[in-house]
Motif scaffolding. Structure first.
Motif, short mmCIF file in Angstrom:
data_model
loop_
_atom_site.label_atom_id
_atom_site.label_comp_id
_atom_site.label_asym_id
_atom_site.label_seq_id
_atom_site.Cartn_x
_atom_site.Cartn_y
_atom_site.Cartn_z
N ASN A 15 0.90 -1.27 0.15
CA ASN A 15 -0.12 0.10 0.01
C ASN A 15 0.97 1.29 -0.18
O ASN A 15 0.28 2.13 -0.67
CB ASN A 15 -0.98 0.01 1.21
CG ASN A 15 -2.21 -0.77 0.89
OD1 ASN A 15 -2.80 -0.32 0.03
ND2 ASN A 15 -2.42 -1.86 1.51
N ALA A 16 2.10 1.13 0.88
CA ALA A 16 2.84 2.47 0.73
C ALA A 16 3.38 2.56 -0.63
O ALA A 16 3.88 3.58 -1.11
CB ALA A 16 3.93 2.03 1.82
N THR A 123 8.31 4.70 -3.85
CA THR A 123 7.63 3.52 -4.51
C THR A 123 8.47 2.40 -4.58
O THR A 123 7.97 1.27 -4.08
CB THR A 123 7.26 4.04 -5.90
OG1 THR A 123 6.43 5.17 -5.75
CG2 THR A 123 6.23 3.13 -6.59
N GLU A 124 9.69 2.39 -5.13
CA GLU A 124 10.45 1.10 -5.29
C GLU A 124 11.00 0.55 -3.99
O GLU A 124 11.06 -0.76 -3.66
CB GLU A 124 11.69 1.61 -6.44
CG GLU A 124 11.18 1.85 -7.75
CD GLU A 124 12.46 2.32 -8.56
OE1 GLU A 124 13.66 1.85 -8.24
OE2 GLU A 124 12.24 3.01 -9.54
N MET A 125 11.42 1.34 -3.15
CA MET A 125 11.90 1.10 -1.90
C MET A 125 10.53 0.07 -1.06
O MET A 125 10.97 -0.92 -0.52
CB MET A 125 12.09 2.06 -1.04
CG MET A 125 12.84 1.48 0.31
SD MET A 125 12.62 2.90 1.75
CE MET A 125 10.88 3.37 1.95
N ALA A 130 8.08 -4.99 0.49
CA ALA A 130 7.23 -6.20 0.14
C ALA A 130 7.93 -7.33 -0.11
O ALA A 130 7.24 -8.55 0.08
CB ALA A 130 6.03 -5.59 -0.67
N ARG A 131 8.58 -7.34 -1.31
CA ARG A 131 9.12 -8.38 -1.76
C ARG A 131 10.09 -9.25 -0.66
O ARG A 131 9.86 -10.55 -0.68
CB ARG A 131 9.90 -8.25 -3.03
CG ARG A 131 10.80 -9.47 -3.64
CD ARG A 131 11.70 -9.31 -4.90
NE ARG A 131 12.42 -7.97 -4.98
CZ ARG A 131 13.52 -7.76 -4.44
NH1 ARG A 131 14.16 -8.78 -3.90
NH2 ARG A 131 14.12 -6.81 -4.62
N LEU A 132 10.73 -8.46 -0.04
CA LEU A 132 11.68 -9.28 0.90
C LEU A 132 10.69 -9.96 2.03
O LEU A 132 10.90 -11.08 2.42
CB LEU A 132 12.44 -8.45 1.53
CG LEU A 132 13.71 -7.92 0.67
CD1 LEU A 132 14.54 -6.65 1.29
CD2 LEU A 132 14.57 -9.00 0.17
N LEU A 133 9.63 -9.21 2.41
CA LEU A 133 8.68 -9.60 3.60
C LEU A 133 8.04 -10.77 3.09
O LEU A 133 7.91 -12.03 3.67
CB LEU A 133 7.79 -8.76 3.93
CG LEU A 133 8.46 -7.51 4.77
CD1 LEU A 133 7.43 -6.39 4.86
CD2 LEU A 133 8.80 -8.21 6.24
N SER A 134 7.61 -10.81 1.81
CA SER A 134 6.82 -11.96 1.04
C SER A 134 7.83 -13.05 0.97
O SER A 134 7.31 -14.30 1.14
CB SER A 134 6.34 -11.53 -0.49
OG SER A 134 5.55 -10.68 -0.08
N MET A 135 8.89 -12.95 0.60
CA MET A 135 10.06 -14.04 0.46
C MET A 135 10.19 -14.75 1.75
O MET A 135 10.35 -16.03 1.93
CB MET A 135 11.39 -13.66 -0.04
CG MET A 135 11.23 -13.39 -1.40
SD MET A 135 12.88 -12.68 -2.20
CE MET A 135 13.51 -14.22 -2.71
#
Length: 148
Positions: A15-16, A123-125, A130-135
């Motif tokens: 969302n951020a 936006t990219e950060m 989110a990618r790292l948390l998802s992984m």
């Protein structure tokens, strides 16, 4: 912690990222409506990547919200991962377009475009977070499968 609550940090970060994307979209589109920047080199080309990047972010956010709300199917996770990866790919082209815009802009608009670039950084950060948390939740395998 309920099983679905593990997705909350992912949802917050997505969302951020979407919020930052909203600012990039608003500010860069505004330039089309200002006579001095209406045909700014790089803006139209950048939007050919910004629009699909936005779609992929929106879809990733929706997927994370569904997981957070207790809905689960592997395809929801696959959709979220695929959309996050697609947004990351599009972001590279968005950033390239922003650099062209910054270099081509009249001097009085360079600070404004630098501000857009800072929003793109945010936006990219958040997408990276989110990618790292998802992984951490899924492990690396689903990410590698989606990348192929």
């Amino acid at each position: 912690m309920r099983q679905n609550e593990m997705w909350r940090p992912v949802s917050v970060q997505l969302n951020a990222s979407l919020n930052g994307e909203q600012m990039v979209c608003s500010m860069s589109t505004q330039l089309f409506h200002i006579p001095q920047t209406s045909d700014l080199q790089g803006n139209e080309e950048m939007h050919t990547h910004l629009v699909p990047a936005s779609y992929h972010r929106v879809t990733a956010v929706g997927s994370a919200e569904r997981l957070l709300n207790g809905e689960y199917h592997p395809s929801i996770v696959e959709t979220m991962i695929s959309c996050m990866q697609s947004a990351e790919q599009r972001d590279r082209n968005v950033r390239a377009g922003l650099m062209v815009m910054r270099d081509a802009a009249p001097a009085s608009f360079k600070p404004f475009i630098e501000n857009i670039i800072r929003w793109q950084d945010v936006t990219e950060m958040h997408l990276r977070n989110a990618r790292l948390l998802s992984m951490q939740i899924t492990g690396p395998a689903p990410w590698q499968a989606q990348a192929q």
